[in-house]
Scaffold this active site. Sequence first.
Site, short mmCIF file in Angstrom:
data_model
loop_
_atom_site.label_atom_id
_atom_site.label_comp_id
_atom_site.label_asym_id
_atom_site.label_seq_id
_atom_site.Cartn_x
_atom_site.Cartn_y
_atom_site.Cartn_z
N TYR A 177 36.04 16.60 53.69
CA TYR A 177 34.96 16.29 54.63
C TYR A 177 34.60 14.80 54.72
CZ TYR A 177 32.24 16.90 50.29
OH TYR A 177 31.78 16.84 49.02
N LYS A 195 27.91 23.54 54.28
CA LYS A 195 27.89 22.94 52.95
C LYS A 195 28.55 23.93 52.00
CE LYS A 195 24.77 20.55 49.77
NZ LYS A 195 25.04 21.30 48.53
N ARG A 220 33.42 14.86 40.88
CA ARG A 220 32.30 13.98 41.21
C ARG A 220 31.57 13.54 39.94
NH1 ARG A 220 26.82 15.21 42.07
NH2 ARG A 220 25.75 13.65 43.33
N CYS A 262 18.11 67.37 35.96
CA CYS A 262 18.05 68.78 35.58
C CYS A 262 18.18 69.01 34.07
CB CYS A 262 19.12 69.58 36.32
SG CYS A 262 20.80 69.19 35.80
N CYS A 290 21.79 71.60 40.37
CA CYS A 290 20.94 70.44 40.05
C CYS A 290 20.13 70.04 41.28
CB CYS A 290 21.81 69.28 39.57
SG CYS A 290 20.89 67.75 39.38
N GLU A 315 28.24 20.32 59.41
CA GLU A 315 29.31 20.99 58.67
C GLU A 315 28.71 21.99 57.70
OE1 GLU A 315 31.20 17.80 56.55
OE2 GLU A 315 31.36 16.57 58.36
N CYS A 348 21.69 64.97 32.31
CA CYS A 348 21.34 64.61 33.68
C CYS A 348 19.83 64.33 33.75
CB CYS A 348 21.70 65.75 34.63
SG CYS A 348 21.02 65.53 36.28
N GLU A 354 62.66 33.11 53.19
CA GLU A 354 63.29 31.81 53.46
C GLU A 354 62.64 30.72 52.62
OE1 GLU A 354 64.55 31.81 58.08
OE2 GLU A 354 62.57 32.64 57.64
N TYR A 355 61.32 30.82 52.47
CA TYR A 355 60.61 29.85 51.65
C TYR A 355 61.12 29.90 50.21
CZ TYR A 355 56.97 27.62 48.96
OH TYR A 355 56.31 26.81 48.08
N ASP A 356 61.23 31.11 49.68
CA ASP A 356 61.71 31.27 48.30
C ASP A 356 63.10 30.65 48.13
OD1 ASP A 356 59.41 32.51 47.57
OD2 ASP A 356 60.21 34.55 47.78
N CYS A 402 26.84 64.94 36.56
CA CYS A 402 26.12 66.17 36.28
C CYS A 402 26.89 67.27 37.01
CB CYS A 402 24.69 66.09 36.82
SG CYS A 402 23.91 67.71 36.89
N ASP A 436 58.57 34.49 53.89
CA ASP A 436 58.44 34.24 52.45
C ASP A 436 59.82 34.14 51.82
OD1 ASP A 436 55.84 34.58 53.05
OD2 ASP A 436 55.46 36.26 51.68
N ASP A 472 29.90 25.75 48.88
CA ASP A 472 29.41 25.82 47.52
C ASP A 472 30.58 25.84 46.54
OD1 ASP A 472 27.40 25.74 45.74
OD2 ASP A 472 26.71 27.80 46.05
N GLU A 523 35.53 19.36 49.04
CA GLU A 523 34.99 20.38 48.15
C GLU A 523 36.08 21.34 47.73
OE1 GLU A 523 31.80 19.84 47.63
OE2 GLU A 523 30.91 21.67 46.83
N SER A 541 24.62 12.12 46.29
CA SER A 541 24.25 13.50 46.58
C SER A 541 23.51 13.49 47.92
CB SER A 541 23.45 14.08 45.42
OG SER A 541 22.10 13.84 45.59
N LEU A 542 22.80 14.54 48.23
CA LEU A 542 22.17 14.65 49.55
C LEU A 542 20.71 15.04 49.41
CD1 LEU A 542 24.82 16.76 51.50
CD2 LEU A 542 24.13 14.43 52.05
N LYS A 586 19.27 23.55 53.55
CA LYS A 586 19.68 24.59 52.61
C LYS A 586 19.39 26.00 53.15
CE LYS A 586 20.79 23.80 48.77
NZ LYS A 586 20.81 23.02 47.55
S1 IVH Z 1 28.85 15.05 52.33
C1 IVH Z 1 26.72 11.48 51.57
N1 IVH Z 1 29.70 17.30 53.31
O1 IVH Z 1 27.18 18.73 48.68
C2 IVH Z 1 27.52 12.66 51.77
N2 IVH Z 1 28.92 17.27 51.07
O2 IVH Z 1 24.63 17.27 47.61
C3 IVH Z 1 27.70 13.44 50.54
N3 IVH Z 1 29.09 19.40 49.92
O3 IVH Z 1 28.26 17.07 45.88
C4 IVH Z 1 28.52 14.60 50.67
N4 IVH Z 1 29.99 20.53 51.59
O4 IVH Z 1 29.77 18.77 46.74
C5 IVH Z 1 29.19 16.68 52.25
N5 IVH Z 1 30.54 19.23 54.30
C6 IVH Z 1 30.01 18.60 53.24
C7 IVH Z 1 29.78 19.27 52.02
C8 IVH Z 1 29.21 18.55 50.95
C9 IVH Z 1 29.57 20.59 50.34
C10 IVH Z 1 28.50 19.14 48.59
C11 IVH Z 1 29.19 18.09 47.81
C12 IVH Z 1 28.14 17.19 47.26
C13 IVH Z 1 26.89 17.89 47.61
C14 IVH Z 1 25.85 16.90 48.06
#
Ligand code: IVH
Length: 681
Positions: A232, A118, A139, A417, A437, A116, A414, A34-36, A432, A32, A120, A180, A81-82, A320
Amino acid sequence: MSDIQKKLANLRAEINYHLYRYHTLDDPLISDFEYDQLMNELRRLEAEHPDLVTPDSPTQRVGAEPLEGFEKIIHPIPMTSLGNAFNDQDMANWLTRIERLLPEGVTVADLEFVVEPKIDGLAVALTYENGLLIQGATRGNGIEGENVTANVRTIKNVPLRIPTSPNGPPAPARIEVRGEVYMPVADFEKFNQQQLAKEKKVFANPRNAAAGSLRQLDSKITARRPLAMFSYAVGYVEGAEIRTQKEALDYLSALGFAVNPDILHTGDFQEVLNFIHTWMERRNQLPYDADGTVVKINNFNLQQHLGVVGNAPRWAIAYKFPAREATTKLWEIKTNVGRTGQITPYANLEPVNIGGVTVRQASLHNFDDLAKKDIREGDTVVVKRAGDVIPQVVKPILDLRPAGSQPYQPPTRCPACGEPAVRLGDEVALFCINAACPAQLVRQIEYFVSRGAMDIDGFGIRVGDQLAQAGLVTDIADIYFLTRDQLLSLEGFADKKADNLLAAIEASKQQPFERVLIGLGIRYVGGTVAGLLVDAFPSMEALQQATQADLEAVEGIGPRIAESIVEWFKRPANLALIKKLGRAGVALAAVQPSGKAAERSQSLAGLTFVITGVLPTWSRDQATEFIRQHGGKATGSVSAQTDYLVAGEKAGSKLTKAQALGIPILDETGLRDLAAPMTKT
Ligand code: IVH
């Protein structure tokens, strides 16, 4: 390019490379310090030549001037979306749908999948022109997003220039990288704690925290938030050829983007399902929040062929995980008394299913937290269930608060008691302090007889409750003076049950002194601390005579623990309890190991261990005892001083930290082998 421009460019490339080693690879090459020094040099030169500051300079990661609003950006290629799957049948149906649409000569058996986690968080698209990050967009609705370039620049593992490494592939003329942005779980928890301390807004989950942090008009705020990104997908690329999802991930990784390491590439659909189920079970061990897994067909030609329906591609699906949060009605706020007399609030809820489990009660932490969040009876609340922890009330939904609701008032007495409830020193909790008690007594008995302490078989909480109710036990030592007739007078006790219990109580007198010490329930004195204490003060008498300074002189015992022990021995009721335990014949001193045991006891000498997770046969205290018996030391937290991490199921952040520090990891068997390598055949 002038000399100074070249010098600046080299310095920036060097620093950006070290940032990449640190934040993306988790494998720094320099200290750290050296980085600084490099950063200071860059800041100094840029201050001298402000006109030569470039957007890819690591000095620009601190954020820019606040914006009035976000500019809209139309995505050149929509961010779809998916579709969702919730069980294996949904997955099988997905595959069947695909099967019908495959081109001539291609069968399901030819398909390759990439799976992969997903993440959040929130999806972003980053545009790079000749290697330079020129734009970051959210997005949004998939067609139109917001320009968050200044914010994205502050995310430490987002490259400002690609490739980040001198041996990476050449930068393509133009590329849009999708991924993400998220907040790692550990950082999220720390961040919320800090917010709470500052009486500022806390976020309900890492996803909201990430979204709230990225969509700040003032990017200097974003810069202070612990965000990270996993890439991704490639939206489009000019000047490179990519044919599969696997190639895309490898390419992104080579350019210097963080790509999730927990990814599977396989041609075997059963393996896809196995992988998903494994992650579903282990989701609590992931350093990030994942709400499912994404399964993608690997081949881009096939993806193209399968196409999109609505706004979801046919070639990918999200499996999911069961939800971990739900909203429900909070019926009433009740309180509990623990073995130390601490009074804690909890909520009775309208039963709600969270991730397959019906939740009726949830923790409300403490009264301060409850007041800060202003949770009220009658509120609709967000309830969270994460892994094995007790469900928690996260926050009220203010929009749904019924008219006329009143803030919650903590109890003044309490609940068990009726004696006054008091605040001790600067503790947030209410206590308490009535030593008699009944609620405390039941909890104390429960703890004393538990597996980690005296380990008395057949002595459950109900028995403790019965004994206290009947007035047969007024302190924990009383259990050693119980008679057969007394037990038989209790409901549900017949001859055999009474005899078994008496035998188990009798047997517990053989437990070592350390277990007795644990069982007393002195604040902060659990297995690890008890072990350290017994080594330094091998009898109750020695421990009782130890001063605060004597105690603090023991490595691993800090002022807080020392004070708690000294205070405990000051109370006459506790001294009387020890005497009574002594009369009962319980071990109040350690037995020195002798002969073979003493010899064996040195095999782990000089080694420091940390135990984490659930071991297959030992409790954590038992493992600690084992280490101590062999001359080693067990401590609570992982540091550079740790020699080995002993990890079981559900190991969490300690495991991650040990891995980061390169500390060797053992399982329970590994620990036994290390202690007694000769016994292995
Ligand atoms: S692929 C067609 N890969 O999921 C492919 N999405 O409902 C579309 N997400 O809004 C996305 N991890 O925010 C993909 N490994 C992953 C992901 C991913 C999270 C989220 C992404 C997207 C939502 C799709």
